[in-house]
Design a protein around this motif. Sequence first.
Motif, PDB file in Angstrom:
ATOM      1  N   ALA A 173       0.775  -1.287  -0.045  1.00 37.13           N
ATOM      2  CA  ALA A 173      -0.240  -0.008   0.267  1.00 37.13           C
ATOM      3  C   ALA A 173       1.043   1.260  -0.145  1.00 37.13           C
ATOM      4  N   TRP A 174       2.377   1.831   0.377  1.00 39.14           N
ATOM      5  CA  TRP A 174       2.878   1.978   0.280  1.00 39.14           C
ATOM      6  C   TRP A 174       4.656   1.890   0.637  1.00 39.14           C
ATOM      7  N   LYS A 175       5.316   2.084  -0.712  1.00 42.61           N
ATOM      8  CA  LYS A 175       6.350   2.287  -0.334  1.00 42.61           C
ATOM      9  C   LYS A 175       7.471   3.500  -0.448  1.00 42.61           C
ATOM     10  N   PRO A 176       8.429   3.605   0.562  1.00 40.63           N
ATOM     11  CA  PRO A 176       8.902   4.935   0.699  1.00 40.63           C
ATOM     12  C   PRO A 176       9.561   4.942  -1.277  1.00 40.63           C
ATOM     13  N   ALA A 177      10.355   6.076  -0.720  1.00 37.45           N
ATOM     14  CA  ALA A 177      10.087   7.121  -2.197  1.00 37.45           C
ATOM     15  C   ALA A 177      12.155   7.171  -1.476  1.00 37.45           C
ATOM     16  N   THR A 178      13.143   5.947  -2.665  1.00 36.15           N
ATOM     17  CA  THR A 178      14.926   5.919  -1.948  1.00 36.15           C
ATOM     18  C   THR A 178      15.334   6.840  -2.950  1.00 36.15           C
ATOM     19  N   THR A 179      14.722   7.390  -3.834  1.00 36.02           N
ATOM     20  CA  THR A 179      15.744   8.636  -4.360  1.00 36.02           C
ATOM     21  C   THR A 179      14.783   9.630  -5.416  1.00 36.02           C
ATOM     22  N   ALA A 184      14.087   8.394   1.036  1.00 34.76           N
ATOM     23  CA  ALA A 184      14.390   8.202   2.987  1.00 34.76           C
ATOM     24  C   ALA A 184      15.056   7.075   2.695  1.00 34.76           C
ATOM     25  N   GLU A 185      15.852   6.522   3.505  1.00 30.50           N
ATOM     26  CA  GLU A 185      16.607   5.961   4.134  1.00 30.50           C
ATOM     27  C   GLU A 185      15.539   4.929   4.697  1.00 30.50           C
ATOM     28  N   TRP A 186      15.069   3.635   3.667  1.00 35.21           N
ATOM     29  CA  TRP A 186      13.707   2.922   3.728  1.00 35.21           C
ATOM     30  C   TRP A 186      14.677   1.616   4.097  1.00 35.21           C
TER      31      TRP A 186
END
Length: 277
Positions: A173-179, A184-186
């Motif tokens: 449902a939600w994956k943090p942006a890494t770029t 964020a640092e996921w």
Amino acid sequence: MLICLPPSEGKTPAPDDGAPVDLSSLTAPGLTAQREAALDALATVSARQDATDVLKVGATLADEVSRNAGLRSAPAAPAGDVYTGVLYAAAGLTDLTGPAADLARDTVRIFSALWGVVRPTDRIPAYRLSMGVDLPAVGKLATAWRPHLTAALDERAAGDVVVDCRSAAYLAAWKPATTGPHAAEWVTVRVVREAEGRRTVVSHNAKHTRGVLTGHLLRRAGEAPSSAEGLLATARELDGEVIGTEVGTGLSYRMIEATLGEAPARSGPRVLELVIA
């Protein structure tokens, strides 16, 4: 630091004298319209004869499903009290006071198929709905929530470390942006057991250990970690500590090591591996 938790499958109903949910008071008010749609759709489905089939639960839970029809007027309680189970018992969110409670309010987000995401202090009623459901009039819930959660969480996570304790259904449902501007640092948390030189993935103990880590992150003295390396250092503060007891045998187990995997070549999380023995 942003700690992402899954909901518990079982939920404890609020006391009968509790006031009903106030959608405007929940965290991330931008989710209100989607919450309204999910509530209405769940109420309609839960009144159908095939409700348990649609919601993918057993017939023994028919009473819980039928109560979904009255969630707007049902008594509500803090989410930290409603969500129960191994992870929540180990984290002890309901016992937090002072700065630890303030930190939990700011950093802990519990993902939900019905509410999208809530703080431990957000008042909600007990409900029965999982993220893997294809809810009539709403659709597949992970897909339906994704754009709304992206809008609600990406900015909060940007420049911080995301400590991800969720299961796959809620991760979808939600994956943090890494770029990009909201990078964020996921970091996902994996728990393994070491025995006779071998390491194997565990389930029940994994939930408990993630709960222990969550509680430690909130209660420890000092600044909360804001990077993956800081998270690793904080997790290593638990090295050597007895953190749980085996169900059935009554034998205790301790955390013996924490390691942090390298960043993946493509967009994705690093893995914080907690080793128990």
